[in-house]
Design an enzyme around this catalytic site. Structure first.
Site, PDB file in Angstrom:
ATOM      1  N   LEU A 102       0.753  -0.844   0.201  1.00 44.32           N
ATOM      2  CA  LEU A 102       0.253   0.266   0.528  1.00 44.32           C
ATOM      3  C   LEU A 102       1.273   1.315  -0.446  1.00 44.32           C
ATOM      4  CD1 LEU A 102      -2.982  -0.631   2.431  1.00 44.32           C
ATOM      5  CD2 LEU A 102      -2.860   0.229   0.299  1.00 44.32           C
ATOM      6  N   ASP A 103       0.191   1.996  -0.704  1.00 46.20           N
ATOM      7  CA  ASP A 103       1.587   3.090  -1.047  1.00 46.20           C
ATOM      8  C   ASP A 103       1.403   3.774   0.311  1.00 46.20           C
ATOM      9  OD1 ASP A 103      -0.329   5.038  -1.474  1.00 46.20           O
ATOM     10  OD2 ASP A 103      -0.095   5.241  -3.609  1.00 46.20           O
ATOM     11  N   LYS A 104       2.366   4.901   0.702  1.00 45.23           N
ATOM     12  CA  LYS A 104       3.043   5.841   2.039  1.00 45.23           C
ATOM     13  C   LYS A 104       1.363   6.814   1.634  1.00 45.23           C
ATOM     14  CE  LYS A 104       6.258   8.909   4.268  1.00 45.23           C
ATOM     15  NZ  LYS A 104       7.480   9.690   4.040  1.00 45.23           N
TER      16      LYS A 104
END
Length: 238
Positions: A102-104
């Site tokens: 999951l991206d930041k």
């Protein structure tokens, strides 16, 4: 029985096969004091080390975790160069790694485990495992937004696979993907002229997120059993 070195490192819970291949390519893995070639097979008598430290199969059972990842935490095992990494955030006593990413700026459900083999099978292309998200964008959805998103959007030199999309509010929608393209939802929205302001994953396969933000739990036996059942048709990579 001989086992490929990357598969061995995965099965003993040291890292995923992809990570093992990287370690081998960097010359950090040794078999009986020698740097192996990619695809080298080992037997029970061989001594394997990574960065000079011996690898032994752990006696403990593998761990399988579900985390509600907060915004700002980075999905990486690089604990030296990324201070906001997911490994330090959980601070689990076992060596674990995340399944997918999951991206930041995103939050929500992500799975972590010490079982490198199951990581491989879940991430393997073509398995069509569902991931469900709730997304909020920066302006009201156009009448044809749901139709366009569900039928496929041209991004990253391909057309996204048809998916299930349902409008929730003026600026929010639910989407179920079976793909894992880089920043897929954000890119799909951007193509239609929207900016994602909040993205939360609420389900992976049969695992639903039921923890507060920043909290994690062990997968329940029945959840793990169903995952194994869903994966049974996946061909084991070699």
């Amino acid at each position: 029985m001989a086992t490929r070195i990357n598969k061995y490192l995965s099965e003993v819970g040291y890292c995923s096969r992809r990570e093992a291949d990287r370690l081998i390519a960097e010359g950090r893995v040794m078999i009986n004091g020698q740097i192996p070639e990619m695809g080298t097979k080992i037997s029970d008598e061989d001594r394997v080390t990574v960065d000079g430290k011996p690898i032994r199969e752990p006696k403990e059972d593998h761990v399988y975790l579900a985390l509600n990842k907060p915004v700002g935490i980075v999905c990486t095992t690089d604990t030296e160069n990324e201070k906001d990494n997911i490994i330090d955030f959980i601070n689990h006593p076992r060596r674990i790694f995340h399944i997918g990413r999951l991206d930041k700026p995103s939050e929500g459900l992500i799975l972590l485990t010490s079982d490198g083999d199951i990581v491989n099978k879940i991430l393997r292309a073509g398995n069509n495992h569902e991931k469900e998200y709730v997304v909020t964008v920066n302006r009201p959805l156009d009448p044809d937004f749901v139709k366009k998103m569900s039928e496929g959007i041209p991004i990253l030199n391909t057309i996204t696979t048809p998916c299930v999309v349902r409008q929730l509010g003026k600026k929010s929608f639910n989407i179920v993907l079976t793909q894992g393209l880089n920043r897929q939802i954000r890119r799909m929205c951007a193509y239609l002229g929207y900016e994602v302001v909040k993205l939360k994953r609420i389900r992976i396969m049969n695992i639903a997120m039921d923890m507060p933000v920043g909290k994690w739990r062990d997968l329940r036996p029945e959840e793990l059993a169903e995952i194994q059942s869903l994966l049974i048709s996946s061909k084991k990579t070699v």
